[in-house]
Each structure stands twice: as structure tokens, then as C-alpha cells.
Design an enzyme around this catalytic site. Sequence first.
Site, PDB file in Angstrom:
ATOM      1  N   TYR A  58       5.181   5.197  10.727  1.00  8.19           N
ATOM      2  CA  TYR A  58       3.684   4.534  10.878  1.00  8.19           C
ATOM      3  C   TYR A  58       4.046   3.205  10.929  1.00  8.19           C
ATOM      4  O   TYR A  58       5.100   2.741  10.295  1.00  8.19           O
ATOM      5  CB  TYR A  58       2.738   5.184  10.210  1.00  8.19           C
ATOM      6  CG  TYR A  58       2.775   4.610   8.691  1.00  8.19           C
ATOM      7  CD1 TYR A  58       4.011   5.140   7.725  1.00  8.19           C
ATOM      8  CD2 TYR A  58       1.908   3.566   8.250  1.00  8.19           C
ATOM      9  CE1 TYR A  58       3.825   4.538   6.509  1.00  8.19           C
ATOM     10  CE2 TYR A  58       2.056   3.117   7.066  1.00  8.19           C
ATOM     11  CZ  TYR A  58       2.882   3.547   5.853  1.00  8.19           C
ATOM     12  OH  TYR A  58       3.062   3.080   4.743  1.00  8.19           O
ATOM     13  N   LEU A 118      11.270  -1.203   1.595  1.00  5.50           N
ATOM     14  CA  LEU A 118      11.075  -1.651   2.896  1.00  5.50           C
ATOM     15  C   LEU A 118      10.876  -3.082   3.420  1.00  5.50           C
ATOM     16  O   LEU A 118      10.564  -4.053   2.589  1.00  5.50           O
ATOM     17  CB  LEU A 118       9.578  -1.140   3.176  1.00  5.50           C
ATOM     18  CG  LEU A 118       9.078  -1.296   4.686  1.00  5.50           C
ATOM     19  CD1 LEU A 118       9.719  -0.018   5.531  1.00  5.50           C
ATOM     20  CD2 LEU A 118       7.486  -1.160   4.767  1.00  5.50           C
ATOM     21  N   GLU A 168      10.269  -2.691  -5.436  1.00  7.57           N
ATOM     22  CA  GLU A 168       9.133  -3.232  -4.595  1.00  7.57           C
ATOM     23  C   GLU A 168       7.734  -2.368  -5.095  1.00  7.57           C
ATOM     24  O   GLU A 168       7.848  -2.043  -6.451  1.00  7.57           O
ATOM     25  CB  GLU A 168       9.004  -2.870  -3.005  1.00  7.57           C
ATOM     26  CG  GLU A 168       9.315  -1.471  -2.811  1.00  7.57           C
ATOM     27  CD  GLU A 168       9.361  -1.027  -1.232  1.00  7.57           C
ATOM     28  OE1 GLU A 168       9.085  -1.939  -0.481  1.00  7.57           O
ATOM     29  OE2 GLU A 168       9.739   0.056  -1.052  1.00  7.57           O
ATOM     30  N   LYS A 175       9.830   3.361   7.628  1.00 10.06           N
ATOM     31  CA  LYS A 175       8.378   3.625   7.308  1.00 10.06           C
ATOM     32  C   LYS A 175       7.846   5.027   7.755  1.00 10.06           C
ATOM     33  O   LYS A 175       7.411   5.054   8.438  1.00 10.06           O
ATOM     34  CB  LYS A 175       7.735   2.233   7.911  1.00 10.06           C
ATOM     35  CG  LYS A 175       6.324   2.027   7.363  1.00 10.06           C
ATOM     36  CD  LYS A 175       6.003   0.598   7.672  1.00 10.06           C
ATOM     37  CE  LYS A 175       4.430   0.425   7.486  1.00 10.06           C
ATOM     38  NZ  LYS A 175       4.063   0.429   5.840  1.00 10.06           N
TER      39      LYS A 175
HETATM   40  N1  PDD Z   1       2.393  -0.987   3.419  1.00  7.02           N
HETATM   41  N2  PDD Z   1       6.646  -1.791   1.128  1.00  7.02           N
HETATM   42  C1  PDD Z   1       6.018  -0.606   1.169  1.00  7.02           C
HETATM   43  C2  PDD Z   1       6.402   0.447   0.343  1.00  7.02           C
HETATM   44  C3  PDD Z   1       4.736  -0.633   2.159  1.00  7.02           C
HETATM   45  O1  PDD Z   1       4.175   0.459   2.204  1.00  7.02           O
HETATM   46  C4  PDD Z   1       4.549  -1.880   2.552  1.00  7.02           C
HETATM   47  C5  PDD Z   1       3.535  -1.955   3.692  1.00  7.02           C
HETATM   48  C6  PDD Z   1       5.414  -3.042   2.291  1.00  7.02           C
HETATM   49  C7  PDD Z   1       5.025  -4.313   3.036  1.00  7.02           C
HETATM   50  O2  PDD Z   1       5.287  -4.467   4.466  1.00  7.02           O
HETATM   51  P1  PDD Z   1       4.483  -5.223   5.610  1.00  7.02           P
HETATM   52  O3  PDD Z   1       4.519  -6.722   4.985  1.00  7.02           O
HETATM   53  O4  PDD Z   1       5.243  -5.175   6.720  1.00  7.02           O
HETATM   54  O5  PDD Z   1       3.208  -4.715   5.466  1.00  7.02           O
HETATM   55  C8  PDD Z   1       6.260  -3.015   1.287  1.00  7.02           C
HETATM   56  C9  PDD Z   1       1.167  -0.792   4.336  1.00  7.02           C
HETATM   57  C10 PDD Z   1       0.295  -1.953   4.175  1.00  7.02           C
HETATM   58  C11 PDD Z   1       0.531   0.441   4.164  1.00  7.02           C
HETATM   59  O6  PDD Z   1       1.355   1.266   4.150  1.00  7.02           O
HETATM   60  O7  PDD Z   1      -0.560   0.459   4.192  1.00  7.02           O
END
Ligand code: PDD
Length: 281
Positions: free
Chosen positions: A33, A201, A177, A145
Site C-alpha cells: 500500500y 521503510l 524507526e 510497504k
Molecule cells: N506510514 N516507517 C513506517 C513503518 C511507515 O509506516 C511510514 C509511513 C513511514 C514514513 O514513510 P513516508 O514518509 O513515505 O510516509 C516510515 C504511513 C503514513 C501509514 O502507514 O499511514
Amino acid sequence: MENLGYYNGNIGAIEDINIPMLDRGVYFGDGIYEVVITVNHKIFALNDHIERLYKSAEMLKIIIPYTKEELKDILYDLVKKVDADEQLVYFQVTRGTAQRSHKYNKDIKGNLYITITPFNDIGNYKKRVKLITVPDTRAFHCNIKTLNLLPNVMASQKASECGCEEAIFHRGNIVTEASYSNVYIIKNGVLKTHPTNRLILAGITRKNILNICNSNNMNIEEIPFTIKDMMEADEVMLSSTTKFIVAAKEINGVPVGGRAPAVIKLLQYEYMNKILNETMD
Ligand code: PDD
């Protein structure tokens, strides 16, 4: 429309769209996703998110039955149908529909699932947040993801029950993270964050932050740091598509950061500017 649900071409209110029981996303979380936001009905950083989706698909051998351009066109079309200017657009591709079996047919075609809801959190990044730490019990595929987010869900819930915004994962004493965001510390003017490998991620917001640092001649170190480094840092910061850049004020009940607010403000300001520039009418 106030919100929108989409499943393989069926469009309606989210509450009215049904998913087949045999979608592998339902019983295995076998899918991938992305989440993006819109401002002025324009999607921010879509190309980066599309690239990451196709990379996740490649790693899991999921077949996305659209070209990147076709998928972008579907998203452009759907965001126009929702009234709110600022939207949260969630899109996922599951491996496909089949009787439950761990093994899958290699040719099975993915199912596309999209939800669009109003996004009302744009100003919230300015508030400092409380965090907790939790052991990182996830597998070694954190760079993908995937929909399999159970450890993230449990960690996030624990943070919420502790009155905190986020849960920071650590493997031993190394910070990786957080449950839905990347983590950074700032110490003596240097921004440090975990390198992009299979333990985190590769956030799109992270990429933008590192670009902003580079164009402001800020020193960056993509290296692992410890919980102790974090507790003693000048600032602790999180980033994600939905929360932008947020600074911490407390971790596990202990005050942290607050010693380089100008750096946080600069990064937030430049990042918000980037969003506004890319989504201007
Ligand atoms: N989450 N690390 C994890 C585990 C994440 O699920 C996310 C993003 C990030 C940050 O990635 P980005 O900057 O590309 O959004 C880091 C999204 C927001 C979610 O699952 O809702």
C-alpha cells in the site's frame, strides 16, 4: 462525494463498497500500500509513492494490473470526485483473489483498493509530541510497504494507551524507526537517521528532509544511533506523509530535545513550502 471507496473499478461511498472474502489481502494481509495527501485536490509527491509501490510489488512478486501512468490517472480522476480540497488517499494492491492457500498462482492479478477521506490534520505538526519506546519485533522486510502491520498496530495502540503519539522501535539498543514514521535525532547540528536497509521503510518524507538538509548545508549522517543517543540529543524528530515533521518533547515520560528548535522550524517550514509549491493551483 464526502468520501470515496474504490475496488477494482467499483466506486461508491466507503461504507458501501464490499471486498470479496477470497481477496488474499483479507486473510493473509498479502498486499502492499501507499498513502498520499492532496492539497487543492493535487496529490503531493505522487511519483515517489508510485515508484515505491511498484518496488514493493516487485519484491513480493505481486502483479499490479496497471501501468504507473494508468494508476496515476485513476488516482487523479478519483481525487476530483471528493469534495474536500485536502484529502488522505490510501491505495493498496493485494495479490489477488483465490482460495486460501499459502502458495499462490504466479499469474494471479492484483486487486486495486482505494479510499479517499478528508484530511484535517495539516496544522498538527507544530505541536511537540510524547513518545514511547518498544522492542522492534518485526521481521526483516521493513523496507517493503506491506499490509502486514500487526507489530506496528500493537505498538501504535500501546503508545496511544500511554497518552503518546508514537512508539519508537528499537532492536537491542539501536533505534530503527517508529510504528508509522521515520525517526531522527539532531546533535550538535548534525541530523542522524537510520540508514535505508531492510530494517526500516525508506520514507518519502525522509527523502525530502535529507534533500532540504543538503540544500541548507546541514550535516547528515545516515547511521544507526542508540536509545541513549536519542535521550541525550538536542532534538528528536519524526516524519511521515500524514504527520509531516514532528518534534518530540518526552520519551517514556522523560523530557527530551527542545535544544535546537530553530532547526526543527526550518525543516518544517521548508517541507511545508515544498508541499504548497507542488500543489499550488
Ligand atoms: N506510514 N516507517 C513506517 C513503518 C511507515 O509506516 C511510514 C509511513 C513511514 C514514513 O514513510 P513516508 O514518509 O513515505 O510516509 C516510515 C504511513 C503514513 C501509514 O502507514 O499511514
